[in-house]
Design an enzyme around this catalytic site. Sequence first.
Site, PDB file in Angstrom:
ATOM      1  N   HIS A 108      47.358 -11.071 -15.589  1.00 22.97           N
ATOM      2  CA  HIS A 108      47.360  -9.631 -15.250  1.00 22.97           C
ATOM      3  C   HIS A 108      47.089  -9.443 -13.755  1.00 22.97           C
ATOM      4  CE1 HIS A 108      47.851  -7.189 -18.820  1.00 22.97           C
ATOM      5  NE2 HIS A 108      46.936  -7.854 -19.496  1.00 22.97           N
ATOM      6  N   HIS A 162      45.330 -15.215 -19.840  1.00 20.53           N
ATOM      7  CA  HIS A 162      46.015 -13.935 -20.038  1.00 20.53           C
ATOM      8  C   HIS A 162      45.558 -12.913 -18.985  1.00 20.53           C
ATOM      9  CE1 HIS A 162      47.580 -10.645 -22.878  1.00 20.53           C
ATOM     10  NE2 HIS A 162      46.864  -9.972 -22.000  1.00 20.53           N
ATOM     11  N   GLU A 163      44.230 -12.829 -18.763  1.00 22.34           N
ATOM     12  CA  GLU A 163      43.694 -11.854 -17.805  1.00 22.34           C
ATOM     13  C   GLU A 163      44.010 -12.268 -16.369  1.00 22.34           C
ATOM     14  OE1 GLU A 163      42.867  -9.147 -19.110  1.00 22.34           O
ATOM     15  OE2 GLU A 163      42.727  -9.971 -21.128  1.00 22.34           O
ATOM     16  N   GLY A 209      39.674  -8.878 -23.752  1.00 20.42           N
ATOM     17  CA  GLY A 209      39.724  -8.938 -22.293  1.00 20.42           C
ATOM     18  C   GLY A 209      40.393  -7.704 -21.727  1.00 20.42           C
ATOM     19  N   CYS A 239      48.182  -7.452 -26.346  1.00 21.60           N
ATOM     20  CA  CYS A 239      47.629  -6.905 -25.101  1.00 21.60           C
ATOM     21  C   CYS A 239      47.411  -5.415 -25.285  1.00 21.60           C
ATOM     22  CB  CYS A 239      48.627  -7.160 -23.969  1.00 21.60           C
ATOM     23  SG  CYS A 239      48.107  -6.506 -22.377  1.00 21.60           S
ATOM     24  N   LEU A 240      46.260  -4.913 -24.823  1.00 19.86           N
ATOM     25  CA  LEU A 240      45.976  -3.478 -24.957  1.00 19.86           C
ATOM     26  C   LEU A 240      47.017  -2.636 -24.209  1.00 19.86           C
ATOM     27  CD1 LEU A 240      42.074  -3.476 -24.537  1.00 19.86           C
ATOM     28  CD2 LEU A 240      43.367  -3.140 -26.663  1.00 19.86           C
ATOM     29  N   GLN A 291      45.013  -2.851 -15.751  1.00 18.22           N
ATOM     30  CA  GLN A 291      45.128  -2.105 -17.009  1.00 18.22           C
ATOM     31  C   GLN A 291      44.416  -0.760 -16.971  1.00 18.22           C
ATOM     32  OE1 GLN A 291      44.040  -5.823 -19.397  1.00 18.22           O
ATOM     33  NE2 GLN A 291      45.427  -4.738 -20.757  1.00 18.22           N
TER      34      GLN A 291
HETATM   35 ZN   LIG Z   1      46.649  -7.951 -21.518  1.00 20.87          ZN
END
Ligand SMILES: [Zn+2]
Length: 185
Positions: A149, A145-146, A44, A103-104, A49
């Site tokens: 964000h 999770h997204e 995701g 997480c990226l 991000q």
């Molecule tokens: Zn993330």
Amino acid sequence: MTRIYTYGNPVLRVMSVPVKNIDAGLKKMADNMLELMMQKSGVGLAAQQIGKTASIFVMHVPPQYDLDKPEGKRLNPKINTPLVLINPVLDDRQGAQRQQEGCLSVPGIFAPVHRAFEVSVSFLDLQGNQQRLDARGLMARVIQHEFDHLNGILFVDRMPTIKKITLAARLRKLKRATEREIAAD
Ligand SMILES: [Zn+2]
């Protein structure tokens, strides 16, 4: 070139703004997000991000990860990803799951996080059509999770206190690296 903004960048703490027009610019942004997510083998990616604040995220849960147990059955056989979700709203959360998350934007850090097992999400697709998904397991985890964000929340905010303590030094280091990068820009 679109890049991933990392822990310590203030944009990760900004609340997203609802998308008003699904125009060429937004479609281009969604394409960039999909490409970046696939390139990084992420499941995701949210607008923050990549340094944006529109209410949009992408997700991709390959069939082999969408299982009730290893070698098990698909949890969401009717949901095909990658998907683009615009102005998502979580309507319903049921059950519980606790799994490792990463997480990226927080590279190298993993911690267990409690999430609902099942969620319903309403959103607009890239054609502007209202859609609704009921997702379970990993896919439900990715959606939560997204969605976080888009509200300026990171998974590290939700990890157990003991993990917050043991990972504090590494998170500080990551934050300092991000701050140096911003200063050098
Ligand atoms: Zn993330």
